[in-house]
Write a protein that holds these residues in place. Sequence first.
Motif, PDB file in Angstrom:
ATOM      1  N   ASN A  65       7.892  -0.753   8.458  1.00 37.98           N
ATOM      2  CA  ASN A  65       6.720  -0.759   7.581  1.00 37.98           C
ATOM      3  C   ASN A  65       7.114  -0.968   6.129  1.00 37.98           C
ATOM      4  N   SER A  66       8.342  -0.567   5.768  1.00 39.87           N
ATOM      5  CA  SER A  66       8.790  -0.655   4.381  1.00 39.87           C
ATOM      6  C   SER A  66      10.225  -1.162   4.318  1.00 39.87           C
ATOM      7  N   ASN A  68      12.031  -0.500   1.641  1.00 36.38           N
ATOM      8  CA  ASN A  68      12.682   0.456   0.734  1.00 36.38           C
ATOM      9  C   ASN A  68      13.260  -0.213  -0.515  1.00 36.38           C
ATOM     10  N   SER A  72      13.778  -8.720   2.366  1.00 36.53           N
ATOM     11  CA  SER A  72      13.867  -8.675   3.826  1.00 36.53           C
ATOM     12  C   SER A  72      15.272  -9.054   4.300  1.00 36.53           C
ATOM     13  N   SER A  99       8.937  -7.253   8.961  1.00 37.42           N
ATOM     14  CA  SER A  99       8.508  -6.245   7.997  1.00 37.42           C
ATOM     15  C   SER A  99       7.001  -6.333   7.786  1.00 37.42           C
ATOM     16  N   GLU A 101       5.551  -4.661   5.375  1.00 36.06           N
ATOM     17  CA  GLU A 101       5.309  -4.400   3.958  1.00 36.06           C
ATOM     18  C   GLU A 101       4.659  -5.604   3.274  1.00 36.06           C
ATOM     19  N   ASP A 102       5.238  -6.759   3.460  1.00 34.00           N
ATOM     20  CA  ASP A 102       4.693  -7.980   2.869  1.00 34.00           C
ATOM     21  C   ASP A 102       4.412  -9.037   3.936  1.00 34.00           C
TER      22      ASP A 102
END
Length: 173
Positions: A65-66, A68, A72, A99, A101-102
């Motif tokens: 999900n992240s 950090n 990537s 990922s 996240e994006d």
Amino acid sequence: MKKIVVFLIISIITITSCINVFAANYSRIVDEADLLSYDQEQELEAYIDEVSEKHKFDLVIVTVNSLNGKTSTEFADDFYDYNDYGFGKDKDGALLLISMEDGDWAISTCGEGIYTYDDSLLDELEDKCISKLSDNDYFGACKSFISISEDAFTFPLLSRIIISLIVVLFIAF
């Protein structure tokens, strides 16, 4: 004599138990983003283990999900390295990172993977996997990654065999 036999049997059982515990902790499917059902994870795990062991080349799929704070590619490279994936002294293998996240993805390669995953293979992976990721078909994308990777190992071997046969026939005649 009986004590030696009993000792050997207990030693074998203990060693076997340790090996099984180690193997159970080594997963090539790491679905931290929960994109796959339990059954899908099990199917992919069996498939990816079979292909990895057959070709002595670690294939790994990670969903997160992240990132950090990393890109990537940085995350994928670090995950592969820090979790000690890879076969042989050069740690041969490849990792697909998905990922959330994006909505990003990356492929990290190591050892022989650097040469195996050339531009044409990466283009094929992008064509077949990314369209599935865009459709939220995460299982299909993961399965395609494994299948396309396996084909990349199989066809070069087949090509070498055919070329060898042609050379042998040429020399024989």
